[in-house]
Design a protein around this motif. Structure first.
Motif, PDB file in Angstrom:
ATOM      1  N   VAL A  39       0.820  -1.213   0.000  1.00  0.00           N
ATOM      2  CA  VAL A  39       0.000   0.000   0.000  1.00  0.00           C
ATOM      3  C   VAL A  39       0.854   1.263   0.000  1.00  0.00           C
ATOM      4  N   ALA A  40       2.132   1.121   0.266  1.00  0.00           N
ATOM      5  CA  ALA A  40       3.037   2.279   0.262  1.00  0.00           C
ATOM      6  C   ALA A  40       3.452   2.581  -1.181  1.00  0.00           C
ATOM      7  N   PRO A  41       3.804   3.828  -1.450  1.00  0.00           N
ATOM      8  CA  PRO A  41       4.216   4.189  -2.818  1.00  0.00           C
ATOM      9  C   PRO A  41       5.669   3.776  -3.111  1.00  0.00           C
ATOM     10  N   VAL A  42       6.046   2.605  -2.663  1.00  0.00           N
ATOM     11  CA  VAL A  42       7.411   2.116  -2.835  1.00  0.00           C
ATOM     12  C   VAL A  42       7.331   0.736  -3.476  1.00  0.00           C
ATOM     13  N   THR A  43       8.192   0.486  -4.452  1.00  0.00           N
ATOM     14  CA  THR A  43       8.216  -0.833  -5.080  1.00  0.00           C
ATOM     15  C   THR A  43       9.117  -1.764  -4.279  1.00  0.00           C
ATOM     16  N   ALA A  44       9.015  -3.042  -4.577  1.00  0.00           N
ATOM     17  CA  ALA A  44       9.849  -4.026  -3.894  1.00  0.00           C
ATOM     18  C   ALA A  44      11.324  -3.803  -4.218  1.00  0.00           C
ATOM     19  N   SER A  45      11.621  -3.394  -5.440  1.00  0.00           N
ATOM     20  CA  SER A  45      13.017  -3.129  -5.806  1.00  0.00           C
ATOM     21  C   SER A  45      13.568  -1.924  -5.052  1.00  0.00           C
ATOM     22  N   ASP A  46      12.729  -0.922  -4.802  1.00  0.00           N
ATOM     23  CA  ASP A  46      13.162   0.222  -3.992  1.00  0.00           C
ATOM     24  C   ASP A  46      13.484  -0.202  -2.564  1.00  0.00           C
ATOM     25  N   LEU A  47      12.668  -1.069  -2.013  1.00  0.00           N
ATOM     26  CA  LEU A  47      12.893  -1.571  -0.663  1.00  0.00           C
ATOM     27  C   LEU A  47      14.189  -2.367  -0.590  1.00  0.00           C
TER      28      LEU A  47
END
Length: 87
Positions: A39-47
């Protein structure tokens, strides 16, 4: 003797840091925390990239401290020039 073991100690330090990253991601998955990131505006690759960069930033000063202490306390000879290629 210290110079002989210094490479393996540094390798364990760096590998341990990045092994902790995978263990953290597995723990997040088991606890259901990864679903909250959807639900956050972050992709898995960003994480993943932010975790890698954070581990790198935290590990490199520790490696520098270990090299410094090996040089000052244990009088380890020169470790070579990391910027010059011996090709």
């Amino acid at each position: 003797m210290v110079a002989f073991y210094l490479g393996s100690v540094l390798a364990f330090n760096v590998m341990g840091s990045f092994w902790g990253l995978s263990a953290t991601l597995v723990t997040f998955r088991e606890q259901g925390i990864l679903r909250r990131f959807h639900v956050a505006p972050v992709t898995a690759s960003d994480l993943l990239a932010s975790s890698i960069v954070a581990n790198y930033v935290l590990t490199m000063p520790m490696v520098a401290v270990e090299l410094f202490l090996a040089r000052v306390i244990f009088h380890v000879p020169s470790l070579g020039d990391p910027f010059r290629c011996s090709c």
